[in-house]
Design a protein around this motif. Sequence first.
Motif, PDB file in Angstrom:
ATOM      1  N   ARG A  95      27.687  54.256  10.972  1.00 30.98           N
ATOM      2  CA  ARG A  95      27.081  55.532  10.611  1.00 30.98           C
ATOM      3  C   ARG A  95      25.668  55.581  11.186  1.00 30.98           C
ATOM      4  O   ARG A  95      25.048  54.544  11.442  1.00 30.98           O
ATOM      5  CB  ARG A  95      27.037  55.714   9.096  1.00 30.98           C
ATOM      6  N   ILE A  96      25.192  56.787  11.411  1.00 26.74           N
ATOM      7  CA  ILE A  96      23.818  56.964  11.870  1.00 26.74           C
ATOM      8  C   ILE A  96      22.929  57.093  10.635  1.00 26.74           C
ATOM      9  O   ILE A  96      23.185  57.931   9.765  1.00 26.74           O
ATOM     10  CB  ILE A  96      23.693  58.195  12.776  1.00 26.74           C
ATOM     11  N   GLU A  97      21.939  56.247  10.542  1.00 28.21           N
ATOM     12  CA  GLU A  97      21.040  56.205   9.384  1.00 28.21           C
ATOM     13  C   GLU A  97      20.453  57.591   9.121  1.00 28.21           C
ATOM     14  O   GLU A  97      20.202  58.372  10.045  1.00 28.21           O
ATOM     15  CB  GLU A  97      19.935  55.174   9.668  1.00 28.21           C
ATOM     16  N   ASP A  98      20.237  57.924   7.845  1.00 23.86           N
ATOM     17  CA  ASP A  98      19.896  59.289   7.448  1.00 23.86           C
ATOM     18  C   ASP A  98      18.658  59.829   8.173  1.00 23.86           C
ATOM     19  O   ASP A  98      18.656  60.965   8.651  1.00 23.86           O
ATOM     20  CB  ASP A  98      19.690  59.366   5.937  1.00 23.86           C
ATOM     21  N   GLY A  99      17.584  59.041   8.217  1.00 23.57           N
ATOM     22  CA  GLY A  99      16.365  59.511   8.864  1.00 23.57           C
ATOM     23  C   GLY A  99      16.570  59.721  10.355  1.00 23.57           C
ATOM     24  O   GLY A  99      16.041  60.685  10.941  1.00 23.57           O
ATOM     25  N   THR A 100      17.342  58.833  10.963  1.00 24.00           N
ATOM     26  CA  THR A 100      17.648  58.952  12.388  1.00 24.00           C
ATOM     27  C   THR A 100      18.485  60.199  12.632  1.00 24.00           C
ATOM     28  O   THR A 100      18.251  60.956  13.577  1.00 24.00           O
ATOM     29  CB  THR A 100      18.402  57.699  12.868  1.00 24.00           C
ATOM     30  N   ARG A 101      19.447  60.432  11.759  1.00 24.32           N
ATOM     31  CA  ARG A 101      20.328  61.597  11.881  1.00 24.32           C
ATOM     32  C   ARG A 101      19.544  62.895  11.716  1.00 24.32           C
ATOM     33  O   ARG A 101      19.755  63.867  12.470  1.00 24.32           O
ATOM     34  CB  ARG A 101      21.435  61.488  10.836  1.00 24.32           C
ATOM     35  N   ARG A 102      18.661  62.950  10.725  1.00 28.52           N
ATOM     36  CA  ARG A 102      17.882  64.176  10.507  1.00 28.52           C
ATOM     37  C   ARG A 102      17.001  64.480  11.714  1.00 28.52           C
ATOM     38  O   ARG A 102      16.831  65.650  12.089  1.00 28.52           O
ATOM     39  CB  ARG A 102      17.039  64.043   9.239  1.00 28.52           C
ATOM     40  N   ALA A 103      16.439  63.432  12.322  1.00 24.60           N
ATOM     41  CA  ALA A 103      15.617  63.637  13.521  1.00 24.60           C
ATOM     42  C   ALA A 103      16.466  64.199  14.662  1.00 24.60           C
ATOM     43  O   ALA A 103      16.017  65.076  15.413  1.00 24.60           O
ATOM     44  CB  ALA A 103      14.967  62.320  13.934  1.00 24.60           C
ATOM     45  N   MET A 104      17.703  63.721  14.810  1.00 25.23           N
ATOM     46  CA  MET A 104      18.601  64.253  15.832  1.00 25.23           C
ATOM     47  C   MET A 104      18.902  65.730  15.578  1.00 25.23           C
ATOM     48  O   MET A 104      18.918  66.542  16.511  1.00 25.23           O
ATOM     49  CB  MET A 104      19.903  63.441  15.861  1.00 25.23           C
ATOM     50  N   GLU A 105      19.120  66.086  14.309  1.00 23.83           N
ATOM     51  CA  GLU A 105      19.414  67.485  13.975  1.00 23.83           C
ATOM     52  C   GLU A 105      18.226  68.388  14.293  1.00 23.83           C
ATOM     53  O   GLU A 105      18.396  69.507  14.788  1.00 23.83           O
ATOM     54  CB  GLU A 105      19.795  67.586  12.500  1.00 23.83           C
ATOM     55  N   ARG A 106      17.013  67.893  14.023  1.00 26.82           N
ATOM     56  CA  ARG A 106      15.815  68.706  14.287  1.00 26.82           C
ATOM     57  C   ARG A 106      15.546  68.855  15.785  1.00 26.82           C
ATOM     58  O   ARG A 106      15.083  69.912  16.235  1.00 26.82           O
ATOM     59  CB  ARG A 106      14.592  68.065  13.612  1.00 26.82           C
ATOM     60  N   LEU A 107      15.815  67.807  16.537  1.00 26.45           N
ATOM     61  CA  LEU A 107      15.393  67.768  17.944  1.00 26.45           C
ATOM     62  C   LEU A 107      16.526  67.941  18.935  1.00 26.45           C
ATOM     63  O   LEU A 107      16.317  67.785  20.138  1.00 26.45           O
ATOM     64  CB  LEU A 107      14.693  66.429  18.224  1.00 26.45           C
ATOM     65  N   HIS A 108      17.721  68.306  18.445  1.00 21.37           N
ATOM     66  CA  HIS A 108      18.882  68.305  19.333  1.00 21.37           C
ATOM     67  C   HIS A 108      18.686  69.150  20.596  1.00 21.37           C
ATOM     68  O   HIS A 108      19.237  68.850  21.647  1.00 21.37           O
ATOM     69  CB  HIS A 108      20.135  68.771  18.585  1.00 21.37           C
ATOM     70  N   GLY A 109      17.880  70.217  20.500  1.00 21.35           N
ATOM     71  CA  GLY A 109      17.676  71.087  21.659  1.00 21.35           C
ATOM     72  C   GLY A 109      17.007  70.405  22.828  1.00 21.35           C
ATOM     73  O   GLY A 109      17.129  70.854  23.980  1.00 21.35           O
ATOM     74  N   LEU A 110      16.309  69.305  22.565  1.00 27.98           N
ATOM     75  CA  LEU A 110      15.629  68.597  23.650  1.00 27.98           C
ATOM     76  C   LEU A 110      16.601  68.004  24.667  1.00 27.98           C
ATOM     77  O   LEU A 110      16.212  67.693  25.789  1.00 27.98           O
ATOM     78  CB  LEU A 110      14.749  67.471  23.083  1.00 27.98           C
ATOM     79  N   ILE A 111      17.870  67.836  24.266  1.00 28.46           N
ATOM     80  CA  ILE A 111      18.829  67.241  25.187  1.00 28.46           C
ATOM     81  C   ILE A 111      18.987  68.097  26.440  1.00 28.46           C
ATOM     82  O   ILE A 111      19.342  67.593  27.522  1.00 28.46           O
ATOM     83  CB  ILE A 111      20.203  67.022  24.491  1.00 28.46           C
ATOM     84  N   HIS A 112      18.677  69.392  26.360  1.00 27.22           N
ATOM     85  CA  HIS A 112      18.802  70.267  27.521  1.00 27.22           C
ATOM     86  C   HIS A 112      17.765  69.949  28.591  1.00 27.22           C
ATOM     87  O   HIS A 112      17.883  70.428  29.729  1.00 27.22           O
ATOM     88  CB  HIS A 112      18.672  71.729  27.092  1.00 27.22           C
ATOM     89  N   LYS A 113      16.768  69.159  28.234  1.00 25.34           N
ATOM     90  CA  LYS A 113      15.750  68.785  29.213  1.00 25.34           C
ATOM     91  C   LYS A 113      16.157  67.553  30.023  1.00 25.34           C
ATOM     92  O   LYS A 113      15.470  67.179  30.975  1.00 25.34           O
ATOM     93  CB  LYS A 113      14.416  68.518  28.511  1.00 25.34           C
ATOM     94  N   VAL A 114      17.251  66.922  29.637  1.00 27.70           N
ATOM     95  CA  VAL A 114      17.741  65.726  30.343  1.00 27.70           C
ATOM     96  C   VAL A 114      18.631  66.167  31.497  1.00 27.70           C
ATOM     97  O   VAL A 114      19.366  67.156  31.390  1.00 27.70           O
ATOM     98  CB  VAL A 114      18.532  64.817  29.378  1.00 27.70           C
ATOM     99  N   SER A 115      18.584  65.442  32.600  1.00 29.24           N
ATOM    100  CA  SER A 115      19.389  65.809  33.762  1.00 29.24           C
ATOM    101  C   SER A 115      20.875  65.779  33.411  1.00 29.24           C
ATOM    102  O   SER A 115      21.324  64.959  32.600  1.00 29.24           O
ATOM    103  CB  SER A 115      19.122  64.849  34.923  1.00 29.24           C
ATOM    104  N   VAL A 116      21.626  66.673  34.049  1.00 26.79           N
ATOM    105  CA  VAL A 116      23.060  66.735  33.768  1.00 26.79           C
ATOM    106  C   VAL A 116      23.753  65.433  34.166  1.00 26.79           C
ATOM    107  O   VAL A 116      24.764  65.051  33.558  1.00 26.79           O
ATOM    108  CB  VAL A 116      23.718  67.933  34.482  1.00 26.79           C
ATOM    109  N   GLU A 117      23.215  64.744  35.164  1.00 29.03           N
ATOM    110  CA  GLU A 117      23.824  63.479  35.596  1.00 29.03           C
ATOM    111  C   GLU A 117      23.746  62.431  34.494  1.00 29.03           C
ATOM    112  O   GLU A 117      24.722  61.709  34.234  1.00 29.03           O
ATOM    113  CB  GLU A 117      23.144  62.962  36.868  1.00 29.03           C
ATOM    114  N   ARG A 118      22.592  62.343  33.836  1.00 30.18           N
ATOM    115  CA  ARG A 118      22.438  61.353  32.769  1.00 30.18           C
ATOM    116  C   ARG A 118      23.268  61.738  31.550  1.00 30.18           C
ATOM    117  O   ARG A 118      23.843  60.882  30.881  1.00 30.18           O
ATOM    118  CB  ARG A 118      20.965  61.193  32.386  1.00 30.18           C
TER     119      ARG A 118
END
Length: 217
Positions: free
Chosen positions: A170-193
């Motif tokens: 499982r993803i630890e709660d604090g780690t998971r909440r940070a992913m939920e808040r920041l998920h939009g940042l993934i669009h800044k990563v190159s499509v190749e990665r």
Amino acid sequence: MGESTARRIAGVLRESGYAALFVGGCVRDTLLGITPKDFDVATNARPEQVIARFPEAETVGAHFGVVLVRLDGVSVEVATFRSDSAYSDGRHPDRVSYEAEPRADAMRRDFTINALFQDPFSGQILDYVGGQADLREGVVRAIGDAEARFREDHLRMLRAVRFAAPFGFRIEDGTRRAMERLHGLIHKVSVERIREELLRILTEGGARRGLELMDEC
């Protein structure tokens, strides 16, 4: 073969007066009873000092202190202990500082289960971040401030899924909440990665769980 080659490299470095430890995924997998695909070595020797002992080695990550050593047809990454500065591009540190001890190197890594060191000869585990406990409990936990870790390197959010899915963690709660808040940042990563991480999520086991975690986060 990879383990014996990595141990030989560590032995040469130690005979020259440097520290040399197995680090990262190979230690995690060994503790999980999984045969590692490859072995990485971490050392306080600087890249030029590693190359001086292995003249055929290649500097594959000059900015990050990573040297590729080939022995017996096997390639082993040898990385200098380091700490990182800010990540202004959301993927790579702007500057790194070489460190003499592994503790600082552990603190700059992504998740506790990936920040374990092992003595190649005695088998002793060096754990500065509680990674062994998280392995036992089946938890993927960011080191330190989860939001800071994901702002540094946005791809770490997909990596959290990749490590959780095949192991049934499982993803630890604090780690998971940070992913939920920041998920939009993934669009800044190159499509190749992104493609590379997605392929690994889909092919390394637990694909359905991986897709569920991505949907939830």
